[in-house]
Enzyme design. Structure first.
Site, mmCIF file in Angstrom:
data_model
loop_
_atom_site.group_PDB
_atom_site.id
_atom_site.type_symbol
_atom_site.label_atom_id
_atom_site.label_comp_id
_atom_site.label_asym_id
_atom_site.label_seq_id
_atom_site.Cartn_x
_atom_site.Cartn_y
_atom_site.Cartn_z
ATOM 1 N N GLY A 13 89.466 -79.872 32.739
ATOM 2 C CA GLY A 13 88.928 -80.924 33.320
ATOM 3 C C GLY A 13 89.601 -82.358 33.255
ATOM 4 C CE1 TYR A 153 76.171 -84.946 32.423
ATOM 5 C CE2 TYR A 153 75.378 -85.733 34.554
ATOM 6 C CZ TYR A 153 76.316 -85.560 33.598
ATOM 7 O OH TYR A 153 77.583 -85.874 33.603
#
Length: 252
Positions: A13, A153
């Site tokens: 990524g 998160y």
């Protein structure tokens, strides 16, 4: 030696894309991650394409002792780090707070917040001793707003946002730059990790619009790092054209 960039979470990524961009710009690299095979493959590729040197450190940023021992074992010349990219991070699950998993919560907090702190403490002290440095923290649009079922998160990325601001103040007397980059939807392994390998569910996140890709964020980081010495970009929010907020995406 050339300038040095230390990139956490470099096995995929945005971290992997950052490795390519900094190698292109003639930086030698300290690459960290949990998957040795991927680090070795990346290092070989970077050497072949850009002729840069890499130090590979395999550890999980959640493990404080591993972070400290691996970093401090580097030769002194490799501690002259110009840029730290705190990229390692993840999301686990997408559940309302009452149904959340304790394990998922701990994984996110330990990786996104505590792991960032462990690495930063070591490297920021090198930068203070060296008299130079730039820390780039990978935040998220989830650190600027909260969306349904994103609770923990979002909390972890709000913490990154606050830590970035705190670092900027604390490191100001030492001339160390600090920047946060907060992406919106980026198509990487992020959603696949969040959904624990469910590729079908992960793919649906990006259906109907063109998301960002890892290179978009890596180039944004390079833009921030490559500004003149008197310029510090405190933070950037980067979104796909089709995305206005975390939950407002125009899908065709």
């Amino acid at each position: 030696m050339s300038k040095i960039a230390l990139i956490t979470g470099a096995t995929a990524g945005i971290g992997e894309a950052c490795a390519h961009v900094f190698a292109r710009e003639r930086y030698d690299l300290i690459l960290t991650g949990r998957r040795t095979d991927r680090l070795e493959k990346l290092s070989t590729q970077l050497k072949k394409e850009y002729n840069v040197d890499s130090k590979l450190l395999t550890f999980d940023v959640r493990d404080r002792e591993e972070v400290i021992s691996n970093l401090e074992a580097l030769p002194d010349e490799w501690k002259k780090v110009n840029v730290l990219v705190n990229n390692a991070g993840l999301s686990q699950g997408l559940d309302p707070i009452q149904n959340g998993s304790y394990d998922d919560w701990e994984t996110m907090i330990d990786t996104n917040v505590k792991g960032l702190l462990y690495v930063t403490k070591v490297v920021s002290n090198w930068m203070i001793s060296n008299g130079f440095g730039h820390i780039v923290n990978l935040g998220s649009i989830a650190g600027k707003e909260v969306y349904p079922n994103g609770n923990v998160y979002c909390a972890s990325k709000h913490a990154v946002d606050a830590l970035n601001k705190g670092m900027r103040i604390d490191l100001l007397p030492y001339g160390i730059k600090v920047t946060a980059v907060h992406p919106g939807a980026v198509e990487t392994e992020f959603s696949e990790v969040r959904f624990k390998g469910d590729k079908t569910r992960a793919k649906k996140v990006y259906d109907g619009f063109e998301p960002l890709v890892a290179k978009d964020i890596a180039e944004t980081i390079w833009f921030a790092v490559s500004r003149p010495a008197h310029v510090n970009i405190n933070e950037l929010i980067v979104m796909p054209t089709a995305q206005a907020t975390a939950t407002n995406i125009f899908r065709k």
